[in-house]
Motif scaffolding. Structure first.
Motif, PDB file in Angstrom:
ATOM      1  N   ASN A  14       4.940  30.992  54.961  1.00 22.42           N
ATOM      2  CA  ASN A  14       4.743  30.805  56.394  1.00 22.42           C
ATOM      3  C   ASN A  14       3.355  30.195  56.622  1.00 22.42           C
ATOM      4  OD1 ASN A  14       2.810  32.889  56.448  1.00 22.42           O
ATOM      5  ND2 ASN A  14       4.391  34.440  56.805  1.00 22.42           N
ATOM      6  N   TYR A  15       3.070  29.916  57.882  1.00 23.61           N
ATOM      7  CA  TYR A  15       1.844  29.182  58.219  1.00 23.61           C
ATOM      8  C   TYR A  15       0.590  29.906  57.731  1.00 23.61           C
ATOM      9  CZ  TYR A  15      -1.311  26.412  61.124  1.00 23.61           C
ATOM     10  OH  TYR A  15      -2.311  25.582  61.565  1.00 23.61           O
ATOM     11  N   SER A  16       0.540  31.226  57.946  1.00 23.35           N
ATOM     12  CA  SER A  16      -0.704  31.918  57.568  1.00 23.35           C
ATOM     13  C   SER A  16      -0.824  32.013  56.048  1.00 23.35           C
ATOM     14  CB  SER A  16      -0.818  33.274  58.276  1.00 23.35           C
ATOM     15  OG  SER A  16      -0.072  34.229  57.599  1.00 23.35           O
ATOM     16  N   GLN A  17       0.295  32.111  55.342  1.00 22.22           N
ATOM     17  CA  GLN A  17       0.227  32.138  53.870  1.00 22.22           C
ATOM     18  C   GLN A  17      -0.273  30.795  53.316  1.00 22.22           C
ATOM     19  OE1 GLN A  17       4.319  33.279  53.355  1.00 22.22           O
ATOM     20  NE2 GLN A  17       3.795  35.405  52.877  1.00 22.22           N
ATOM     21  N   ILE A  18       0.153  29.703  53.944  1.00 24.23           N
ATOM     22  CA  ILE A  18      -0.318  28.373  53.501  1.00 24.23           C
ATOM     23  C   ILE A  18      -1.836  28.302  53.665  1.00 24.23           C
ATOM     24  CG2 ILE A  18      -0.233  25.870  53.968  1.00 24.23           C
ATOM     25  CD1 ILE A  18       2.689  26.494  55.098  1.00 24.23           C
ATOM     26  N   ILE A  21      -3.583  30.386  51.048  1.00 23.61           N
ATOM     27  CA  ILE A  21      -3.604  29.724  49.731  1.00 23.61           C
ATOM     28  C   ILE A  21      -4.687  28.652  49.717  1.00 23.61           C
ATOM     29  CG2 ILE A  21      -2.291  28.191  48.181  1.00 23.61           C
ATOM     30  CD1 ILE A  21       0.244  29.789  49.055  1.00 23.61           C
ATOM     31  N   PHE A  22      -4.711  27.801  50.750  1.00 21.14           N
ATOM     32  CA  PHE A  22      -5.672  26.694  50.773  1.00 21.14           C
ATOM     33  C   PHE A  22      -7.124  27.193  50.817  1.00 21.14           C
ATOM     34  CE2 PHE A  22      -2.629  23.286  52.723  1.00 21.14           C
ATOM     35  CZ  PHE A  22      -1.983  23.206  51.500  1.00 21.14           C
ATOM     36  N   SER A  23      -7.347  28.301  51.522  1.00 24.76           N
ATOM     37  CA  SER A  23      -8.747  28.730  51.703  1.00 24.76           C
ATOM     38  C   SER A  23      -9.193  29.730  50.643  1.00 24.76           C
ATOM     39  CB  SER A  23      -8.931  29.318  53.105  1.00 24.76           C
ATOM     40  OG  SER A  23      -8.096  30.439  53.230  1.00 24.76           O
ATOM     41  N   SER A  24      -8.317  30.075  49.687  1.00 22.20           N
ATOM     42  CA  SER A  24      -8.698  31.098  48.700  1.00 22.20           C
ATOM     43  C   SER A  24      -9.815  30.596  47.793  1.00 22.20           C
ATOM     44  CB  SER A  24      -7.478  31.499  47.864  1.00 22.20           C
ATOM     45  OG  SER A  24      -7.042  30.393  47.109  1.00 22.20           O
ATOM     46  N   GLN A  25     -10.629  31.549  47.329  1.00 17.26           N
ATOM     47  CA  GLN A  25     -11.681  31.219  46.368  1.00 17.26           C
ATOM     48  C   GLN A  25     -11.056  31.161  44.983  1.00 17.26           C
ATOM     49  OE1 GLN A  25     -14.906  30.500  47.316  1.00 17.26           O
ATOM     50  NE2 GLN A  25     -13.895  30.582  49.322  1.00 17.26           N
ATOM     51  N   GLN A  26     -11.613  30.296  44.145  1.00 21.28           N
ATOM     52  CA  GLN A  26     -11.011  30.053  42.826  1.00 21.28           C
ATOM     53  C   GLN A  26     -11.712  30.773  41.704  1.00 21.28           C
ATOM     54  OE1 GLN A  26      -8.800  26.504  42.057  1.00 21.28           O
ATOM     55  NE2 GLN A  26      -7.858  28.179  43.142  1.00 21.28           N
ATOM     56  N   GLU A  27     -11.058  30.711  40.551  1.00 20.66           N
ATOM     57  CA  GLU A  27     -11.643  31.048  39.245  1.00 20.66           C
ATOM     58  C   GLU A  27     -11.724  32.531  38.944  1.00 20.66           C
ATOM     59  OE1 GLU A  27     -11.656  28.895  37.116  1.00 20.66           O
ATOM     60  OE2 GLU A  27     -11.720  27.065  38.311  1.00 20.66           O
ATOM     61  N   SER A  28     -11.011  33.389  39.674  1.00 21.59           N
ATOM     62  CA  SER A  28     -10.913  34.762  39.204  1.00 21.59           C
ATOM     63  C   SER A  28      -9.979  34.725  37.995  1.00 21.59           C
ATOM     64  CB  SER A  28     -10.318  35.653  40.292  1.00 21.59           C
ATOM     65  OG  SER A  28      -8.984  35.287  40.532  1.00 21.59           O
ATOM     66  N   LYS A  29     -10.170  35.641  37.059  1.00 21.20           N
ATOM     67  CA  LYS A  29      -9.323  35.651  35.847  1.00 21.20           C
ATOM     68  C   LYS A  29      -8.075  36.480  36.131  1.00 21.20           C
ATOM     69  CE  LYS A  29     -11.994  33.154  33.214  1.00 21.20           C
ATOM     70  NZ  LYS A  29     -11.598  31.805  32.838  1.00 21.20           N
ATOM     71  N   ILE A  30      -7.381  36.110  37.194  1.00 20.29           N
ATOM     72  CA  ILE A  30      -6.287  36.930  37.698  1.00 20.29           C
ATOM     73  C   ILE A  30      -5.094  37.003  36.729  1.00 20.29           C
ATOM     74  CG2 ILE A  30      -5.141  35.113  39.056  1.00 20.29           C
ATOM     75  CD1 ILE A  30      -5.284  37.545  41.290  1.00 20.29           C
ATOM     76  N   LEU A  31      -4.998  36.044  35.808  1.00 21.39           N
ATOM     77  CA  LEU A  31      -3.858  36.047  34.877  1.00 21.39           C
ATOM     78  C   LEU A  31      -4.207  36.644  33.510  1.00 21.39           C
ATOM     79  CD1 LEU A  31      -2.086  32.632  35.658  1.00 21.39           C
ATOM     80  CD2 LEU A  31      -1.576  34.904  36.549  1.00 21.39           C
ATOM     81  N   GLU A  32      -5.365  37.273  33.413  1.00 21.44           N
ATOM     82  CA  GLU A  32      -5.775  37.899  32.139  1.00 21.44           C
ATOM     83  C   GLU A  32      -4.669  38.843  31.653  1.00 21.44           C
ATOM     84  OE1 GLU A  32      -9.878  38.675  32.100  1.00 21.44           O
ATOM     85  OE2 GLU A  32      -9.596  38.071  30.007  1.00 21.44           O
ATOM     86  N   GLY A  33      -4.266  38.677  30.401  1.00 21.36           N
ATOM     87  CA  GLY A  33      -3.230  39.558  29.825  1.00 21.36           C
ATOM     88  C   GLY A  33      -1.817  39.185  30.224  1.00 21.36           C
ATOM     89  N   LYS A  34      -1.661  38.110  30.997  1.00 21.57           N
ATOM     90  CA  LYS A  34      -0.323  37.726  31.452  1.00 21.57           C
ATOM     91  C   LYS A  34       0.196  36.517  30.660  1.00 21.57           C
ATOM     92  CE  LYS A  34      -0.095  39.732  36.001  1.00 21.57           C
ATOM     93  NZ  LYS A  34      -0.429  41.026  35.484  1.00 21.57           N
ATOM     94  N   ASN A  35       1.493  36.536  30.380  1.00 21.12           N
ATOM     95  CA  ASN A  35       2.153  35.446  29.652  1.00 21.12           C
ATOM     96  C   ASN A  35       3.147  34.757  30.581  1.00 21.12           C
ATOM     97  OD1 ASN A  35       1.169  35.687  26.807  1.00 21.12           O
ATOM     98  ND2 ASN A  35       1.851  37.794  27.167  1.00 21.12           N
ATOM     99  N   ILE A  36       2.905  33.479  30.833  1.00 15.22           N
ATOM    100  CA  ILE A  36       3.746  32.725  31.786  1.00 15.22           C
ATOM    101  C   ILE A  36       4.529  31.673  31.002  1.00 15.22           C
ATOM    102  CG2 ILE A  36       3.752  31.364  33.926  1.00 15.22           C
ATOM    103  CD1 ILE A  36       2.305  33.999  34.357  1.00 15.22           C
ATOM    104  N   ALA A 161       6.499  20.240  57.204  1.00 18.36           N
ATOM    105  CA  ALA A 161       6.242  19.802  58.587  1.00 18.36           C
ATOM    106  C   ALA A 161       6.936  20.727  59.589  1.00 18.36           C
ATOM    107  CB  ALA A 161       6.694  18.356  58.769  1.00 18.36           C
ATOM    108  N   ASN A 162       8.062  21.329  59.181  1.00 22.11           N
ATOM    109  CA  ASN A 162       8.724  22.291  60.067  1.00 22.11           C
ATOM    110  C   ASN A 162       7.855  23.528  60.305  1.00 22.11           C
ATOM    111  OD1 ASN A 162      11.095  20.853  60.529  1.00 22.11           O
ATOM    112  ND2 ASN A 162      12.131  21.690  58.740  1.00 22.11           N
ATOM    113  N   ILE A 163       6.977  23.814  59.338  1.00 22.89           N
ATOM    114  CA  ILE A 163       6.110  25.003  59.456  1.00 22.89           C
ATOM    115  C   ILE A 163       4.752  24.622  60.071  1.00 22.89           C
ATOM    116  CG2 ILE A 163       4.960  26.855  58.152  1.00 22.89           C
ATOM    117  CD1 ILE A 163       7.147  26.321  55.940  1.00 22.89           C
ATOM    118  N   ILE A 164       4.245  23.436  59.678  1.00 22.32           N
ATOM    119  CA  ILE A 164       2.887  23.022  60.098  1.00 22.32           C
ATOM    120  C   ILE A 164       3.041  21.993  61.218  1.00 22.32           C
ATOM    121  CG2 ILE A 164       0.677  22.076  59.292  1.00 22.32           C
ATOM    122  CD1 ILE A 164       1.668  22.809  56.391  1.00 22.32           C
ATOM    123  N   ASN A 165       2.939  22.482  62.451  1.00 19.74           N
ATOM    124  CA  ASN A 165       3.268  21.605  63.588  1.00 19.74           C
ATOM    125  C   ASN A 165       2.255  20.498  63.821  1.00 19.74           C
ATOM    126  OD1 ASN A 165       5.726  22.668  64.353  1.00 19.74           O
ATOM    127  ND2 ASN A 165       4.720  24.423  65.302  1.00 19.74           N
TER     128      ASN A 165
END
Ligand code: CP
Ligand code: NVA
Length: 289
Positions: A14-18, A21-36, A161-165
């Protein structure tokens, strides 16, 4: 912050989630120990590499699953294949010819699944392209012209575009293509069939994609129908003075775009390619927080 598990279509956000995501700060090691796992049933350069490097940068481990080497190619069922992957993996990046397989996979694989392109949609592409557009112009308050095929990338753009007017989207595509789609089209989206019917002076972004996508048959008839929908310098000269050209790549220069536009200062295709990694890291942080 509201959570979603999978990112199969742009409309999962939704609009606020977009904005989150765009405004989040980067480079936390959030995937440490995770296998993708990365499961690609068809070719990829940017999506495969941008996710692989992005996962590494977030401290995770990616596993490039060789589709042909899985027992699914020796008739193990789809269900058992995805249940087996669920035993080991913490997430899956999946590119397939058949969007229904993505939805089916969520029944058996219980961790996050990200659509890495399907016949229906390419949400990661549009997420990162909108991030690039916002980075370039400072906002998404922009008139975008999508010209050419109404394909998977175009579908995700329409969903966005349907979400971001604030996006003002004009699509220019042959009648036989626009008549064949039944997508939800918001009031900020117009479809035209002739480029001469469009006033281009406020267009700040021209986007296109190949005439023939991976899921299409190589179709001479489609190429000839789409020829009048190529982007050339004459078209670009009618757009806003600060306009840019965008293409998800890979491009067929000389078909959907002329060489002088593709290689011009207006073309930001390599910024787009780079930002696949930046925006997808933000998406991964959002899904795995
Ligand atoms: N734009 C894009 O998805 O490129 P690849 O097919 O190379 O991944
Ligand atoms: N529409 C293209 C996009 C490639 C990234 C395809 O599906 O082949």
């Amino acid at each position: 912050m509201n959570m979603i598990k999978n990112f199969l279509n742009f409309s999962d956000l939704n609009y606020s989630q977009i904005n989150d995501i765009f405004s989040s700060q980067q480079e936390s090691k959030i995937l440490e120990g995770k296998n993708i796992g990365l499961l690609f049933e068809k070719h990829s350069t940017r999506t495969r590499l941008s996710f692989s490097v992005g996962i590494n940068k977030l401290g995770g481990n990616f596993i490039d699953i060789k589709f042909q080497e899985l027992n699914i190619s020796r008739n193990e069922s789809f269900e058992d294949t995805f249940k087996a992957m669920d035993c080991y993996l913490d997430g899956l990046i999946y590119r397939t010819n058949d969007h229904q397989k993505l939805t089916q996979a969520t029944q058996y694989f219980k961790k996050p699944i990200i659509n890495a392109l399907s016949d229906l949609s390419h949400p990661c592409q549009i997420l990162s392209d909108l991030f690039t557009l916002k980075e370039h112009f400072g906002s998404l308050n922009c008139q975008i012209l999508w010209i050419g095929d109404m394909n998977n990338v175009c579908f995700s753009l329409v969903e966005a575009a349907n979400i971001i007017n604030e996006i003002d989207l004009i699509i220019c595509s042959p009648t036989y293509i626009s008549n064949s789609i039944n997508w939800k089209i918001g009031s900020n989206i117009r479809i035209a069939n002739d480029i001469n019917d469009i006033d281009l002076k406020n267009v700040c972004c021209v986007m296109t994609d190949v005439f023939i996508s991976m899921n299409d048959q190589d179709n001479e008839e489609k190429i000839s129908q789409l020829k009048p929908y190529s982007v050339n310098s004459e078209l670009m000269s009618k757009t806003a003075s600060n306009s840019i050209f965008m293409h998800c790549l890979p491009a067929k220069v000389g078909f959907e775009v002329s060489g002088d536009v593709f290689h011009s200062d207006k073309s930001i295709v390599w910024q787009q390619a780079y930002n696949r990694m930046v925006a997808q890291k933000k998406l991964l942080q959002f899904l795995f927080q």
